[in-house]
Design a protein around this motif. Structure first.
Motif, PDB file in Angstrom:
ATOM      1  N   PRO A 155     -12.110  16.529 -21.350  1.00  0.00           N
ATOM      2  CA  PRO A 155     -13.279  16.955 -21.699  1.00  0.00           C
ATOM      3  C   PRO A 155     -13.903  17.032 -20.640  1.00  0.00           C
ATOM      4  O   PRO A 155     -13.719  17.039 -19.277  1.00  0.00           O
ATOM      5  CB  PRO A 155     -13.492  16.310 -22.856  1.00  0.00           C
ATOM      6  N   TYR A 172      -5.249   9.302  -3.661  1.00  0.00           N
ATOM      7  CA  TYR A 172      -4.880   8.720  -4.553  1.00  0.00           C
ATOM      8  C   TYR A 172      -6.054   9.517  -5.986  1.00  0.00           C
ATOM      9  O   TYR A 172      -6.304   9.288  -7.203  1.00  0.00           O
ATOM     10  CB  TYR A 172      -5.915   7.157  -4.952  1.00  0.00           C
ATOM     11  N   LEU A 201      -2.356  11.306 -21.696  1.00  0.00           N
ATOM     12  CA  LEU A 201      -3.896  11.845 -21.571  1.00  0.00           C
ATOM     13  C   LEU A 201      -4.011  12.998 -22.491  1.00  0.00           C
ATOM     14  O   LEU A 201      -4.677  12.772 -22.586  1.00  0.00           O
ATOM     15  CB  LEU A 201      -3.536  12.254 -20.009  1.00  0.00           C
ATOM     16  N   ARG A 202      -2.983  13.594 -22.320  1.00  0.00           N
ATOM     17  CA  ARG A 202      -3.635  15.258 -23.301  1.00  0.00           C
ATOM     18  C   ARG A 202      -4.153  14.275 -24.671  1.00  0.00           C
ATOM     19  O   ARG A 202      -4.718  15.109 -25.308  1.00  0.00           O
ATOM     20  CB  ARG A 202      -2.853  16.046 -23.143  1.00  0.00           C
ATOM     21  N   LEU A 221      -4.478  19.396 -19.878  1.00  0.00           N
ATOM     22  CA  LEU A 221      -4.650  18.383 -19.846  1.00  0.00           C
ATOM     23  C   LEU A 221      -5.459  18.332 -21.306  1.00  0.00           C
ATOM     24  O   LEU A 221      -6.017  17.284 -21.323  1.00  0.00           O
ATOM     25  CB  LEU A 221      -5.050  17.472 -19.300  1.00  0.00           C
ATOM     26  N   HIS A 222      -6.249  19.151 -22.025  1.00  0.00           N
ATOM     27  CA  HIS A 222      -7.897  18.848 -22.477  1.00  0.00           C
ATOM     28  C   HIS A 222      -8.713  18.408 -21.932  1.00  0.00           C
ATOM     29  O   HIS A 222      -8.895  17.655 -22.560  1.00  0.00           O
ATOM     30  CB  HIS A 222      -7.077  18.933 -23.806  1.00  0.00           C
ATOM     31  N   PHE A 228       1.916   8.506 -12.803  1.00  0.00           N
ATOM     32  CA  PHE A 228       0.788   9.547 -13.783  1.00  0.00           C
ATOM     33  C   PHE A 228       1.136  10.605 -14.376  1.00  0.00           C
ATOM     34  O   PHE A 228       1.161  11.397 -15.526  1.00  0.00           O
ATOM     35  CB  PHE A 228      -0.741  10.565 -12.543  1.00  0.00           C
ATOM     36  N   LEU A 280       1.397  11.393 -18.875  1.00  0.00           N
ATOM     37  CA  LEU A 280       0.718  12.911 -18.637  1.00  0.00           C
ATOM     38  C   LEU A 280       0.528  13.700 -19.745  1.00  0.00           C
ATOM     39  O   LEU A 280      -0.711  13.683 -20.593  1.00  0.00           O
ATOM     40  CB  LEU A 280       1.862  14.179 -18.103  1.00  0.00           C
ATOM     41  N   PHE A 309      -7.601  12.789 -24.665  1.00  0.00           N
ATOM     42  CA  PHE A 309      -8.142  13.808 -24.403  1.00  0.00           C
ATOM     43  C   PHE A 309      -8.235  14.698 -25.987  1.00  0.00           C
ATOM     44  O   PHE A 309      -9.178  15.346 -26.082  1.00  0.00           O
ATOM     45  CB  PHE A 309      -8.592  14.633 -23.446  1.00  0.00           C
ATOM     46  N   SER A 310      -7.601  14.673 -26.645  1.00  0.00           N
ATOM     47  CA  SER A 310      -7.338  15.590 -27.891  1.00  0.00           C
ATOM     48  C   SER A 310      -8.055  14.982 -28.977  1.00  0.00           C
ATOM     49  O   SER A 310      -8.799  15.147 -29.895  1.00  0.00           O
ATOM     50  CB  SER A 310      -6.584  16.134 -28.516  1.00  0.00           C
ATOM     51  N   PHE A 332       0.645  -1.288   0.091  1.00  0.00           N
ATOM     52  CA  PHE A 332      -0.009   0.824   0.493  1.00  0.00           C
ATOM     53  C   PHE A 332       0.944   1.306  -0.019  1.00  0.00           C
ATOM     54  O   PHE A 332       0.680   2.503  -0.520  1.00  0.00           O
ATOM     55  CB  PHE A 332      -1.081   0.010   1.631  1.00  0.00           C
ATOM     56  N   THR A 368       2.565   1.637  -3.531  1.00  0.00           N
ATOM     57  CA  THR A 368       1.706   1.662  -3.975  1.00  0.00           C
ATOM     58  C   THR A 368       1.156   4.457  -3.936  1.00  0.00           C
ATOM     59  O   THR A 368       0.884   4.739  -4.947  1.00  0.00           O
ATOM     60  CB  THR A 368       0.183   1.516  -4.556  1.00  0.00           C
ATOM     61  N   LEU A 369       0.942   4.310  -3.066  1.00  0.00           N
ATOM     62  CA  LEU A 369       0.779   5.635  -2.559  1.00  0.00           C
ATOM     63  C   LEU A 369       2.003   6.201  -3.170  1.00  0.00           C
ATOM     64  O   LEU A 369       1.476   7.493  -3.778  1.00  0.00           O
ATOM     65  CB  LEU A 369       1.229   5.845  -0.888  1.00  0.00           C
ATOM     66  N   THR A 407       1.578   5.564  -7.690  1.00  0.00           N
ATOM     67  CA  THR A 407       0.769   6.495  -8.199  1.00  0.00           C
ATOM     68  C   THR A 407       1.054   7.717  -9.244  1.00  0.00           C
ATOM     69  O   THR A 407       1.090   7.806 -10.064  1.00  0.00           O
ATOM     70  CB  THR A 407      -0.803   5.952  -7.487  1.00  0.00           C
ATOM     71  N   PRO A 408       1.590   9.086  -8.531  1.00  0.00           N
ATOM     72  CA  PRO A 408       1.467   9.973  -8.660  1.00  0.00           C
ATOM     73  C   PRO A 408       2.709   9.980 -10.272  1.00  0.00           C
ATOM     74  O   PRO A 408       2.956  11.037 -10.890  1.00  0.00           O
ATOM     75  CB  PRO A 408       2.035  10.980  -7.939  1.00  0.00           C
ATOM     76  N   PRO A 459      -3.797  12.141  -8.673  1.00  0.00           N
ATOM     77  CA  PRO A 459      -2.770  12.839  -8.858  1.00  0.00           C
ATOM     78  C   PRO A 459      -2.859  14.262  -9.980  1.00  0.00           C
ATOM     79  O   PRO A 459      -2.689  15.125  -9.081  1.00  0.00           O
ATOM     80  CB  PRO A 459      -2.507  12.263  -9.724  1.00  0.00           C
TER      81      PRO A 459
END
Lengths: 339, 347
Positions: free
Chosen positions: B191, B258, A242-243, B188-189, A235, A239, A246-247, A224, A227-228, A231-232, B260
């Protein structure tokens, strides 16, 4: 001076795990990074390569190129995973050496720990781990084969055969706990593989459920915590992807770099988790090892100090407080029978 | 008992009153024992909190170990338990959604409520906060430290002025949280679908639902999370590392969610909450900070303009941020001034 080692309660093991982790942190981090910094990066690259191979299947769907990409990626992952596993075991040995020395009251530098880890101990530990995993794989695969055979005969037999799988898992768990301090035995006593398995079996005899509970609890807690932190970090590495995600417009194919960045994120996360676990897991395994030895009477018994009378004072937890009522080392107490 | 290694033991503190930090040195003969009492420092509580009878203290174990083990142990119980509860609740909601809708009366209303996914999530949050976070924390404090749990976690009265100032500080800090979130959404765009998902779960359509959300999202975490993070973890770490526990627990508070994207803003709330707890020596101002922050968040969702196409959070202009920053400094200064140790009259 040789330390006095006595059986520990569950709380003592937890307490001393965190104490030792804090006290030996600088030495341990050097040892762990010596063994895991490069292999960790290699593993991260291997996962990046593997995920890239999967990502390239999209563009080569239905062709042999996609299959070759995936198989090549899998091969690279296995090789880099093996390298990381060796580094992980080396780190475990080094940290175990430091922890055991601290518990025994002996002096050991990180250089000594690294030197001694880069020795026959590492080869023996690799052999031990291979033996353990092959045993577990054989159990599971054997059960699966039997289930397959029974299923071919009749469906009902196949369903009954699934019980075999549960039985195999139970046997595997039993063996895993029974041999859980074999690696520490190799690290500290430099015994052979079979000898260390016997030694672990002897030490854990009569304490199986207790050790099972401790390992499960500490394993969950440490996982645990890892993972704390991971996780960041993970991320951050995804990143950019993700952009891109989402585009995307509806129906558009995923960006080519998505799987690569995902692989990198997973690889870094796995490497970081290995490093964090290596800082703590060998310590509590070493404490368990010495606790079991003490319970087997391998150390002279010393009666515990008498409980203090009167109300306790919170100020004893402030360093330097003169009201400390539970000295860690009774040997410094002039009234102690230990010399 | 183990004999500590003098070579490996951390160096004794230079200042007798200075904690050892996170090295968790085992007490040894090299540790300085001072004939004079430690100088009085109201920010380092040394007074007893009732009679300590906990098993952890009786055994002479280090308090930082208790804080770490308790934090991680409760975290495991809470997250695994909450995941299990959410799964069960969603299955119940799904099953209820497929039921025929010709039922009438209370059961129909209940079934209708269950159809909405946000209800199971809110319920599981409520249950997990009280039963998987608050109760284990109280149990651990009682078992490990003292039967006077309220005293240990400093669930004691505080001047109303301190509570109000703490809430005001949270109010002024909220636009910064909004600005950080807006920046992430823009960069991050992301939506509109993503914030609308949280809007569905944490948004209210009616005044009654809004009141329920206040209980679930504002009151409950203010009680349960503050008891655990500040009352137990920070309070215990204060014995070891003093004011640095504010930073440590604040970061852990952010990591524990949790999320980020919200790590910075959540850690900021954690720092503020920990600071007021440390200065006031009471849990109530910290609860005020947490309650205010969460109340603002759900209020924004409830009172936003329906025509707002993308964001479920208000836009924060740079002028507003600057004003809030200046006022925040003033409020913090006022809080420090209010909580300064009073000099004992000379007899």
């Amino acid at each position: 001076m040789e330390a006095v080692i006595q059986p520990m309660e569950l709380g003592d093991i937890f307490d001393r795990t965190f104490r030792l982790a804090g006290r030996l942190f600088k030495q341990n981090i050097i040892v762990v990074l010596t063994f895991l910094a490069v292999p960790g990066l290699v593993l991260a690259w291997g996962l990046h390569y593997f995920y890239s191979g999967i990502g390239s299947v999209n563009g080569a769907a239905g062709s042999s190129d996609g299959f070759i990409s995936v198989m090549t990626g899998l091969l690279v992952l296995m090789i880099t995973g093996g390298v990381a596993a060796v580094g992980y075991l080396g780190a475990q040995i080094g940290v175990s050496r430091l922890a055991c020395a601290a518990i025994k009251g002996e002096t050991m530098t990180w250089q000594d720990a690294v030197d001694e880890a880069f020795s026959a101990r590492l080869v023996k530990t690799i052999g031990l781990m291979l033996l353990l995993y092959l045993t577990l794989v054989a159990l599971i695969c054997g059960a699966a084969i039997i289930i397959g055979i029974l299923s071919a005969i009749s469906r009902i037999l196949g369903l009954i055969g699934i019980l075999l799988l549960f039985g195999a898992v139970a046997v595997g768990l039993f063996l895993w706990i029974r041999w859980s301090v074999a690696a520490t035995t190799i690290a500290w006593e430099n015994r052979g593989v079979i000898e260390s398995l016997d030694r672990s079996k002897h030490l854990i005899a009569g304490s199986w459920w207790r050790i099972f509970g401790i390992l499960i609890l500490l394993g969950l807690v440490i996982q645990f915590a890892a993972t704390l932190v991971a996780t960041p970090v993970m991320f951050i590495f995804i990143l950019g992807s993700l952009r891109d995600i989402f585009s995307l417009r509806a129906g558009a194919p995923p960006p080519p770099g998505l799987m690569e960045s995902l692989g990198t994120a997973v690889g870094v996360s796995v490497a970081l988790t290995m490093i964090l676990e290596s800082l703590v897991k060998p310590i509590y395994l070493s404490l368990i090892y010495f606790d079991l030895r003490a319970r087997k009477g391998e150390f002279p018994f010393v009666p515990p100090p008498p409980a203090p009378s009167g109300p306790s004072d919170h100020s004893r937890f402030i360093p330097g407080s003169s009201s400390e009522q539970f000295p860690e080392n009774p040997a410094t107490d002039p009234a102690s029978p230990i010399v | 008992m183990e004999q500590p290694e003098n070579e490996n033991a951390g160096s004794p503190p230079q200042n007798p009153g200075e904690p050892n930090g996170l090295e968790l040195d085992m007490p040894s003969s090299t540790l300085e024992r001072h004939p004079e009492p430690i100088p009085a420092d109201s920010n380092l509580e040394s007074a007893t909190v009732g009679e300590a009878s906990g098993s952890w203290e009786r055994s002479g174990r280090h308090p930082a170990s208790a804080a770490i083990l308790g934090l991680l142990g409760i975290g495991v119980v809470y997250f695994y338990g909450q995941s299990f509860l959410v799964t069960i609740a969603m299955l119940i909601g799904k099953a209820a959604h497929s039921l025929p809708t010709h039922r009438t009366g209370l059961s129909a209303q209940i079934i209708e409520a269950l159809k909405n996914a946000k209800v199971p999530v809110r319920f599981s949050l409520l249950v997990s906060q009280y039963f998987l976070m608050l109760l284990p924390t109280i149990w651990l404090v009682r078992r490990w430290f003292t039967a006077d749990v309220a005293g240990y976690i400093r669930f004691t009265a505080a001047p109303v002025s301190q509570i109000l100032l703490a809430a005001l500080a949270a109010l002024l800090f909220f636009p910064f949280n909004v600005a950080i979130m807006e920046a992430f959404l823009r960069i991050l765009h992301i939506p509109s679908l993503v914030p609308r998902i949280s809007d569905t779960v944490f948004g209210a359509a009616t005044p009654g639902e809004f009141f329920l959300l206040i209980v679930v999202i504002a009151v409950t975490p203010a009680i349960c999370e503050e008891v655990m993070f500040r009352g137990f973890v920070q309070r215990t770490f204060e014995n070891v590392i003093g004011w640095k526990s504010i930073l440590l627990v604040g970061i852990i508070f952010g990591l524990f969610h949790y999320q980020p994207l919200s790590l910075l803003s959540l850690s900021g709330v954690g720092f503020l909450s920990g600071f007021v707890y440390f200065r006031s020596k009471s849990l109530l101002p910290a609860m005020g900070v947490h309650f205010t922050n969460n109340l603002l968040a759900i209020s924004v969702l409830y009172f936003r303009r329906p025509a707002d196409p993308v964001l479920v959070i208000t836009r924060a202009s740079s002028g507003l941020l600057l004003l809030c920053f200046l006022l925040e400094i003033l409020v913090i200064w006022g809080f420090v001034h209010l909580t300064r140790p009073t000099e004992q009259p000379v007899e």
